[in-house]
Design a protein around this motif. Structure first.
Motif, mmCIF file in Angstrom:
data_model
loop_
_atom_site.group_PDB
_atom_site.id
_atom_site.type_symbol
_atom_site.label_atom_id
_atom_site.label_comp_id
_atom_site.label_asym_id
_atom_site.label_seq_id
_atom_site.Cartn_x
_atom_site.Cartn_y
_atom_site.Cartn_z
ATOM 1 N N UNK A 298 -52.589 -4.189 -42.990
ATOM 2 C CA UNK A 298 -51.753 -3.019 -42.736
ATOM 3 C C UNK A 298 -52.576 -1.861 -42.180
ATOM 4 N N UNK A 299 -53.783 -1.682 -42.687
ATOM 5 C CA UNK A 299 -54.607 -0.565 -42.269
ATOM 6 C C UNK A 299 -55.430 -0.805 -41.022
ATOM 7 N N UNK A 300 -55.290 -1.972 -40.392
ATOM 8 C CA UNK A 300 -56.120 -2.293 -39.228
ATOM 9 C C UNK A 300 -55.700 -1.467 -38.017
ATOM 10 N N UNK A 301 -56.660 -1.048 -37.207
ATOM 11 C CA UNK A 301 -56.319 -0.343 -35.963
ATOM 12 C C UNK A 301 -55.778 -1.316 -34.926
ATOM 13 N N UNK A 302 -55.175 -0.780 -33.874
ATOM 14 C CA UNK A 302 -54.648 -1.607 -32.793
ATOM 15 C C UNK A 302 -55.809 -1.988 -31.883
ATOM 16 N N UNK A 303 -56.555 -2.989 -32.317
ATOM 17 C CA UNK A 303 -57.772 -3.414 -31.633
ATOM 18 C C UNK A 303 -57.917 -4.920 -31.818
ATOM 19 N N UNK A 321 -57.412 -21.013 -52.565
ATOM 20 C CA UNK A 321 -56.500 -20.955 -53.710
ATOM 21 C C UNK A 321 -55.130 -21.519 -53.369
ATOM 22 N N UNK A 322 -54.977 -21.997 -52.142
ATOM 23 C CA UNK A 322 -53.729 -22.641 -51.764
ATOM 24 C C UNK A 322 -52.557 -21.707 -51.592
ATOM 25 N N UNK A 323 -52.822 -20.415 -51.385
ATOM 26 C CA UNK A 323 -51.747 -19.438 -51.241
ATOM 27 C C UNK A 323 -51.569 -19.068 -49.777
ATOM 28 N N UNK A 324 -50.354 -18.694 -49.378
ATOM 29 C CA UNK A 324 -50.154 -18.231 -48.005
ATOM 30 C C UNK A 324 -50.661 -16.807 -47.847
ATOM 31 N N UNK A 325 -51.102 -16.484 -46.659
ATOM 32 C CA UNK A 325 -51.401 -15.088 -46.354
ATOM 33 C C UNK A 325 -50.084 -14.328 -46.216
ATOM 34 N N UNK A 326 -50.144 -13.028 -46.434
ATOM 35 C CA UNK A 326 -48.988 -12.186 -46.167
ATOM 36 C C UNK A 326 -49.381 -11.138 -45.139
ATOM 37 N N UNK A 327 -48.379 -10.669 -44.407
ATOM 38 C CA UNK A 327 -48.618 -9.708 -43.337
ATOM 39 C C UNK A 327 -47.582 -8.606 -43.437
ATOM 40 N N UNK A 328 -48.027 -7.377 -43.328
ATOM 41 C CA UNK A 328 -47.125 -6.231 -43.445
ATOM 42 C C UNK A 328 -47.666 -5.098 -42.588
ATOM 43 N N UNK A 329 -46.759 -4.371 -41.953
ATOM 44 C CA UNK A 329 -47.151 -3.261 -41.089
ATOM 45 C C UNK A 329 -46.697 -1.908 -41.614
ATOM 46 N N UNK A 330 -45.612 -1.881 -42.389
ATOM 47 C CA UNK A 330 -45.079 -0.621 -42.911
ATOM 48 C C UNK A 330 -44.487 -0.847 -44.292
ATOM 49 N N UNK A 331 -44.408 0.224 -45.073
ATOM 50 C CA UNK A 331 -43.674 0.213 -46.337
ATOM 51 C C UNK A 331 -43.361 1.650 -46.733
ATOM 52 N N UNK A 332 -42.854 1.834 -47.946
ATOM 53 C CA UNK A 332 -42.385 3.149 -48.383
ATOM 54 C C UNK A 332 -43.511 4.112 -48.737
ATOM 55 N N UNK A 333 -44.758 3.665 -48.690
ATOM 56 C CA UNK A 333 -45.898 4.506 -49.071
ATOM 57 C C UNK A 333 -46.769 4.929 -47.889
ATOM 58 N N UNK A 334 -46.491 4.415 -46.700
ATOM 59 C CA UNK A 334 -47.364 4.698 -45.564
ATOM 60 C C UNK A 334 -46.543 5.148 -44.366
ATOM 61 N N UNK A 335 -47.203 5.827 -43.449
ATOM 62 C CA UNK A 335 -46.565 6.205 -42.196
ATOM 63 C C UNK A 335 -46.109 4.956 -41.455
ATOM 64 N N UNK A 336 -44.907 4.991 -40.927
ATOM 65 C CA UNK A 336 -44.387 3.841 -40.179
ATOM 66 C C UNK A 336 -45.346 3.493 -39.045
#
Length: 546
Positions: A298-303, A321-336
């Protein structure tokens, strides 16, 4: 008309491994009774929209009984719906209707702290020092001759000391607002209570829990001083004596046993801010939780180079650990992310300026196609499918983020991503409800509405609808734990894929010539592909059938 919904071929018990989950902030989604605040009935009425959008599940931010000192993350009663949102019958109807539409419901759970209006805390304060109920929180005498200094030097995430002194002389710990006292998870009654809360909502039919501050709860033995003067940040990843302690994993192993008593397709999702993705992976070991938010992404720059490094490290950390990665760009705590990408990098995740709106939206659309092409589960925050920017010019006297009012704390600009979303071009609050909205919506909001974008070729809403339909239809898209990178691409671009699919991304401000992988499935900006090479426009992502 929305694309037809295609049922995933994945086994029901594993639905979460490649799910697209839509976050609803109930206060700002849809208002059914005209009081200016969103509610459960409003969400229920809009479920067909979410079904047609193409998501698999809906995550609801807290709707429990609460004084709303921190947007409902200060819970007074974990088994009751706050009257501003409705009642338990409304919650039951919402869950049933969602299931009828083949949508799953995930609810927020807030175990690190309660409200100061919770019965336990109110009685603990009233009964005074020595009350057994004080052992369920972190009550301690102060330092100094008269006990006038806090027990340690910890600071609140929202600014100021993490301790408040009561008139009787004792201090209590609150890593967030004073209205959110931290629970003491070493006390057996706390563990018993939350096991009961889990069963209450599982019996109601919810499909999982998003665990707020999942890296909290357990504090280092002796509550040692931090020894530093830097103000803590809500979204920080530094090692702290009150976050990411190994003891939290014992709690989650016990919770997993409860979940296993129910249908095997119920899940836990961790909000865990940790120093590294390797530490995050600890939360999703096979006997603990199912998913953990990927805040490094989420915090990565556009690079291109930085995005590739974080994608690789995320997949590498989850694979053992056999878990899937998750990906998110926005939520209720950060600037869209449409506003983050509109501003220069390095400003953090709470930004006060609108930046270049057109640039931000172009990058946000490309970033969405990149995210949805990655293996694992993706999260969408309400309104991002409309390309909504943050509202950066809210008047100070209308803000409600508690950290805004506490000096030297979190930036306090989370209200900007919580402004109620627009459904119609015109009307009271642009279709949010008949009685205005609890935060003011900006002029021009209607042109970004669902009504304004539905059926409009090239709109951000139709881009999301098409992307989610293709994701369901394209074999293997979103599945697996690996990507295959193609290194013969220009600097600042990415190309990766798997059998039958490829994604190309240009993160630079100029068009580049790149080899044509196959047939265009979807593009975030207009492209013309033909021959052995094509021109990939600036800040654009393209999906290909190869």
């Amino acid at each position: 008309m929305a694309p037809a919904r295609v049922t995933s071929t994945r086994e029901a018990a594993d639905w979460w491994r490649d799910a697209v989950i839509y976050q609803v902030y109930p206060r700002s989604f849809a208002d059914s009774n005209g009081d200016g605040t969103g509610d459960l009935e409003g969400i229920r009425q809009r479920l067909p929209y979410l079904r047609d959008l193409g998501v698999d599940a809906v995550w609801l931010s807290p709707f429990y009984a609460s004084p709303q000192a921190d947007g409902g993350y200060d819970v007074a009663d974990y088994r009751a719906v706050d009257p501003m949102f409705g009642n338990l019958l409304d919650a039951d109807a919402l869950i049933r209707d969602a299931h009828a539409l083949d949508l799953r419901i995930i609810v927020d759970l807030v175990p690190n702290h309660s409200s100061d209006q919770h019965e336990w805390f109110r009685r603990a304060v009233a009964e005074g020092p020595g009350s057994p109920l004080r052992e369920r929180y972190h009550f301690h005498p102060g330092k100094g001759e008269d006990g006038g200094l806090p027990p340690n030097d910890w600071e609140s995430i929202f600014g100021g000391p993490a301790w408040t002194r009561l008139p009787d002389g004792e201090w209590y710990l609150h890593l967030f607002a004073p209205e959110q006292p931290d629970l003491n998870w070493e006390h057996p009654a706390v563990a018993d209570e939350f096991r009961s809360i889990l069963r209450f909502w599982l019996d109601m039919g919810v499909d999982g829990f998003r665990i707020d501050v999942a890296h909290g709860m357990v504090k280092a033995e002796g509550l040692p001083d931090l020894g530093g003067s830097d103000q803590l940040k809500l979204l920080g990843t530094d090692a702290m004596p009150f976050f990411d302690q190994d003891g939290v994993h014992d709690i989650y192993r016990a919770w997993r046993l409860i979940l296993n008593e129910y249908d095997r397709d119920r899940i836990f999702v961790a909000e865990a801010w940790t120093p590294t993705v390797e530490r995050t992976a600890n939360y999703v070991r096979p006997d603990e939780l199912h998913q953990a938010f990927n805040f490094q992404y989420l915090g990565a720059p556009w690079d291109a180079a930085e995005l590739r490094a974080i994608i690789d490290s995320s997949l590498d950390a989850m694979r053992p650990v056999g878990a899937p990665a998750t990906w998110v760009l926005s939520n209720h705590d950060v600037t869209r992310h449409a506003t983050r990408y509109a501003n220069p990098p390095g400003l953090g995740t709470q930004i006060r300026t609108p930046g270049d709106r057109a640039l931000g939206l172009r990058r946000a659309r490309a970033a969405t196609l990149l995210m949805l092409a990655l293996p694992g589960s993706a999260y969408i925050y309400q309104g991002e499918e409309l390309g909504l920017p943050d509202v950066t010019d809210l008047p100070d006297d209308l803000r409600q983020d508690p950290s805004f009012f506490r000096a030297q704390g979190q930036d306090g600009f989370r209200d900007g991503c919580r402004v109620p979303i627009p459904w119609t071009r015109e009307g009271s609050s642009y279709g949010f409800g008949d009685g205005g909205s609890w935060l003011p919506q900006p002029a021009g909001w209607g042109e970004l509405s669902v009504e304004a974008q539905t059926g409009v070729a090239g709109s951000t809403l139709e881009l999301y609808r098409t992307a989610l339909a293709v994701r369901r239809e394209q074999p293997g898209l979103g599945d697996g734990t690996d990507v295959v990178w193609h290194d013969e691409v220009p600097t600042g671009t990415l190309r990766f894929g798997r059998s039958g699919f490829a994604c190309t991304v240009n993160t630079t401000g100029s068009a580049v010539r790149i080899a044509t992988p196959g047939r265009v499935l979807l593009a975030s900006s207009p492209v013309t592909a033909g021959g052995d090479e094509f021109e990939l426009p600036a800040d654009t992502a393209v999906w290909w059938e190869v």
